[in-house]
Design a protein around this motif. Sequence first.
Motif, PDB file in Angstrom:
ATOM      1  N   ALA A  57      45.459  27.358 -51.380  1.00 59.99           N
ATOM      2  CA  ALA A  57      44.677  27.999 -50.319  1.00 59.99           C
ATOM      3  C   ALA A  57      45.573  28.835 -49.412  1.00 59.99           C
ATOM      4  N   LEU A  58      46.747  28.315 -49.080  1.00 62.49           N
ATOM      5  CA  LEU A  58      47.660  29.066 -48.218  1.00 62.49           C
ATOM      6  C   LEU A  58      48.141  30.339 -48.909  1.00 62.49           C
ATOM      7  N   GLY A  59      48.365  30.253 -50.212  1.00 60.83           N
ATOM      8  CA  GLY A  59      48.775  31.446 -50.957  1.00 60.83           C
ATOM      9  C   GLY A  59      47.694  32.511 -50.947  1.00 60.83           C
ATOM     10  N   MET A  60      46.425  32.092 -51.139  1.00 56.29           N
ATOM     11  CA  MET A  60      45.333  33.056 -51.109  1.00 56.29           C
ATOM     12  C   MET A  60      45.156  33.636 -49.707  1.00 56.29           C
ATOM     13  N   ALA A  61      45.279  32.771 -48.696  1.00 64.35           N
ATOM     14  CA  ALA A  61      45.139  33.256 -47.322  1.00 64.35           C
ATOM     15  C   ALA A  61      46.208  34.301 -47.005  1.00 64.35           C
ATOM     16  N   ALA A  62      47.421  34.102 -47.498  1.00 59.17           N
ATOM     17  CA  ALA A  62      48.500  35.056 -47.238  1.00 59.17           C
ATOM     18  C   ALA A  62      48.207  36.422 -47.853  1.00 59.17           C
ATOM     19  N   ARG A  63      47.378  36.442 -48.912  1.00 57.54           N
ATOM     20  CA  ARG A  63      47.002  37.711 -49.549  1.00 57.54           C
ATOM     21  C   ARG A  63      45.699  38.268 -48.988  1.00 57.54           C
ATOM     22  N   GLY A  64      45.122  37.601 -47.987  1.00 59.71           N
ATOM     23  CA  GLY A  64      43.888  38.088 -47.372  1.00 59.71           C
ATOM     24  C   GLY A  64      42.637  37.742 -48.142  1.00 59.71           C
ATOM     25  N   VAL A  65      42.692  36.716 -48.979  1.00 56.70           N
ATOM     26  CA  VAL A  65      41.528  36.314 -49.776  1.00 56.70           C
ATOM     27  C   VAL A  65      40.548  35.529 -48.906  1.00 56.70           C
ATOM     28  N   ARG A  66      39.279  35.899 -48.951  1.00 56.86           N
ATOM     29  CA  ARG A  66      38.241  35.144 -48.249  1.00 56.86           C
ATOM     30  C   ARG A  66      37.837  33.956 -49.120  1.00 56.86           C
ATOM     31  N   MET A  67      37.820  32.742 -48.535  1.00 54.35           N
ATOM     32  CA  MET A  67      37.519  31.513 -49.276  1.00 54.35           C
ATOM     33  C   MET A  67      36.295  30.830 -48.673  1.00 54.35           C
ATOM     34  N   ARG A  68      35.288  30.572 -49.506  1.00 50.58           N
ATOM     35  CA  ARG A  68      34.078  29.907 -49.025  1.00 50.58           C
ATOM     36  C   ARG A  68      33.742  28.744 -49.949  1.00 50.58           C
ATOM     37  N   SER A  69      33.471  27.577 -49.363  1.00 49.57           N
ATOM     38  CA  SER A  69      33.161  26.379 -50.139  1.00 49.57           C
ATOM     39  C   SER A  69      31.930  25.689 -49.575  1.00 49.57           C
ATOM     40  N   LEU A  70      31.105  25.162 -50.473  1.00 49.32           N
ATOM     41  CA  LEU A  70      29.922  24.403 -50.097  1.00 49.32           C
ATOM     42  C   LEU A  70      30.141  22.932 -50.434  1.00 49.32           C
ATOM     43  N   TYR A  71      30.030  22.066 -49.431  1.00 53.18           N
ATOM     44  CA  TYR A  71      30.168  20.622 -49.587  1.00 53.18           C
ATOM     45  C   TYR A  71      28.828  19.955 -49.253  1.00 53.18           C
ATOM     46  N   THR A  72      28.751  18.646 -49.509  1.00 51.72           N
ATOM     47  CA  THR A  72      27.594  17.881 -49.045  1.00 51.72           C
ATOM     48  C   THR A  72      27.800  17.502 -47.580  1.00 51.72           C
ATOM     49  N   HIS A  73      26.705  17.187 -46.898  1.00 50.08           N
ATOM     50  CA  HIS A  73      26.801  16.787 -45.494  1.00 50.08           C
ATOM     51  C   HIS A  73      27.714  15.565 -45.308  1.00 50.08           C
ATOM     52  N   VAL A  74      27.773  14.691 -46.325  1.00 49.90           N
ATOM     53  CA  VAL A  74      28.591  13.482 -46.206  1.00 49.90           C
ATOM     54  C   VAL A  74      30.056  13.821 -45.978  1.00 49.90           C
ATOM     55  N   ALA A  75      30.510  14.943 -46.510  1.00 51.98           N
ATOM     56  CA  ALA A  75      31.922  15.334 -46.366  1.00 51.98           C
ATOM     57  C   ALA A  75      32.306  15.530 -44.899  1.00 51.98           C
ATOM     58  N   ARG A  76      31.327  15.722 -44.020  1.00 51.30           N
ATOM     59  CA  ARG A  76      31.603  15.915 -42.596  1.00 51.30           C
ATOM     60  C   ARG A  76      32.232  14.670 -41.958  1.00 51.30           C
ATOM     61  N   HIS A  77      32.041  13.520 -42.584  1.00 54.94           N
ATOM     62  CA  HIS A  77      32.528  12.285 -41.979  1.00 54.94           C
ATOM     63  C   HIS A  77      34.021  12.070 -42.216  1.00 54.94           C
ATOM     64  N   GLY A  78      34.656  12.914 -42.997  1.00 56.11           N
ATOM     65  CA  GLY A  78      36.096  12.819 -43.199  1.00 56.11           C
ATOM     66  C   GLY A  78      36.837  13.763 -42.262  1.00 56.11           C
ATOM     67  N   GLN A  79      38.002  13.335 -41.788  1.00 59.41           N
ATOM     68  CA  GLN A  79      38.778  14.163 -40.866  1.00 59.41           C
ATOM     69  C   GLN A  79      39.646  15.180 -41.596  1.00 59.41           C
ATOM     70  N   GLY A  80      39.831  14.974 -42.907  1.00 60.03           N
ATOM     71  CA  GLY A  80      40.764  15.821 -43.645  1.00 60.03           C
ATOM     72  C   GLY A  80      40.360  17.270 -43.733  1.00 60.03           C
ATOM     73  N   ILE A  81      39.064  17.549 -43.892  1.00 60.16           N
ATOM     74  CA  ILE A  81      38.632  18.933 -44.070  1.00 60.16           C
ATOM     75  C   ILE A  81      38.905  19.754 -42.811  1.00 60.16           C
ATOM     76  N   LEU A  82      38.672  19.169 -41.638  1.00 58.45           N
ATOM     77  CA  LEU A  82      38.914  19.903 -40.401  1.00 58.45           C
ATOM     78  C   LEU A  82      40.397  20.272 -40.270  1.00 58.45           C
ATOM     79  N   ALA A  83      41.283  19.331 -40.584  1.00 53.58           N
ATOM     80  CA  ALA A  83      42.720  19.612 -40.533  1.00 53.58           C
ATOM     81  C   ALA A  83      43.097  20.671 -41.572  1.00 53.58           C
ATOM     82  N   TYR A  84      42.467  20.594 -42.738  1.00 55.18           N
ATOM     83  CA  TYR A  84      42.709  21.567 -43.805  1.00 55.18           C
ATOM     84  C   TYR A  84      42.319  22.973 -43.342  1.00 55.18           C
ATOM     85  N   LEU A  85      41.148  23.104 -42.728  1.00 57.26           N
ATOM     86  CA  LEU A  85      40.680  24.408 -42.265  1.00 57.26           C
ATOM     87  C   LEU A  85      41.587  24.970 -41.174  1.00 57.26           C
ATOM     88  N   GLU A  86      42.073  24.103 -40.310  1.00 51.02           N
ATOM     89  CA  GLU A  86      42.965  24.570 -39.249  1.00 51.02           C
ATOM     90  C   GLU A  86      44.274  25.113 -39.805  1.00 51.02           C
TER      91      GLU A  86
END
Length: 338
Positions: free
Chosen positions: A159-188
């Motif tokens: 993901a960091l490699g794609m971001a460095a090249r200006g790639v737009r990244m979009r992902s669809l998860y289930t609502h249950v994934a909101r209960h984990g703290q990892g995704i928020l840290a990943y997005l930051e």
Amino acid sequence: MGRGAPDGEEAHEHGVGDLCEAGERAYAQALREGRITRSDAREAVCLVSLGLLHPDPDRLDEYVPTLPGAALSRSLHELSAALEGVRRRMSAVGGVAERFAGFEAREVPPAGVIRVLEGKRRIRAVIAEEAGRCVFEHVGFQPGGIRTSEVLENALPLALGMAARGVRMRSLYTHVARHGQGILAYLEQVGDLAEVRTLDEVPERLVMFDRTVAFIPASPDRELALEIRNAAVIDYLHGVFERMWRVAVPFREALPAVGGAEGFTHRERAIAALLAEGHTDAGVAERLGMSVRTCRAHIAKLAQALGSSSRVELGVRIARAGLDSPPRSPGPGPEGAA
């Protein structure tokens, strides 16, 4: 990209000249019958490594043979390509020239191809290669529940490699994934180019790069995957993603309240709708990305709230309460549409 034996199976190290007895028998059977089952070829995995057998995209439990002349021609071509790659690297005058030489040396599958990839290790390696050359867009479905820190850490370098090249990244998860703290840290860490939205449920896994190649599972255990480069199929899959993206809820926004059937949570309504469709507890849990134990706890709360004493009665009361259709959440609006 070299061919290899499926994960978990030991590949033979010999070449065509000293092909093992089991390999000769299996290859002769495949040529005679036009195909061979995976079980019949189990002791002859060297045939896959040598390119003499390859998976049949239409019948994933079988292999089809490659004619000896074609296999020899491909081996000579790969050897020639490898030698040419060495020559180019030796004569490269700079990093940029070396990078483009690497692109030219790679054997890229032609457009329109649907190819079977076998083994999770190989699937991950091919996806990583495509992520490394993605230039403008990556989209995907991520079914299941909370992502572990290990999974997210493994995905972070790509993901960091794609971001460095200006790639737009979009992902669809289930609502249950909101209960984990990892995704928020990943997005930051990845930054604003990475976006996540959630739905009650999403289809099976999809990984797509630059609207030219997509990967989907081809077996329940995900040991087989399809690499798709057919333009019509790519357009269809991308259109499905866009429609689901428009009605999904951005990860950083709270789930909106749903109308009707007061007193029930968004998740309880989603469970009730799937129960009304006839899904088992395990089926509901899988589709919503939660454990069976958690799902059954929600079902027990539903039964208690509706005054139901049996599964059949629960279905009737779900319908009477108007819970037999999925909750509809308002979309993010025109500014969120892709």
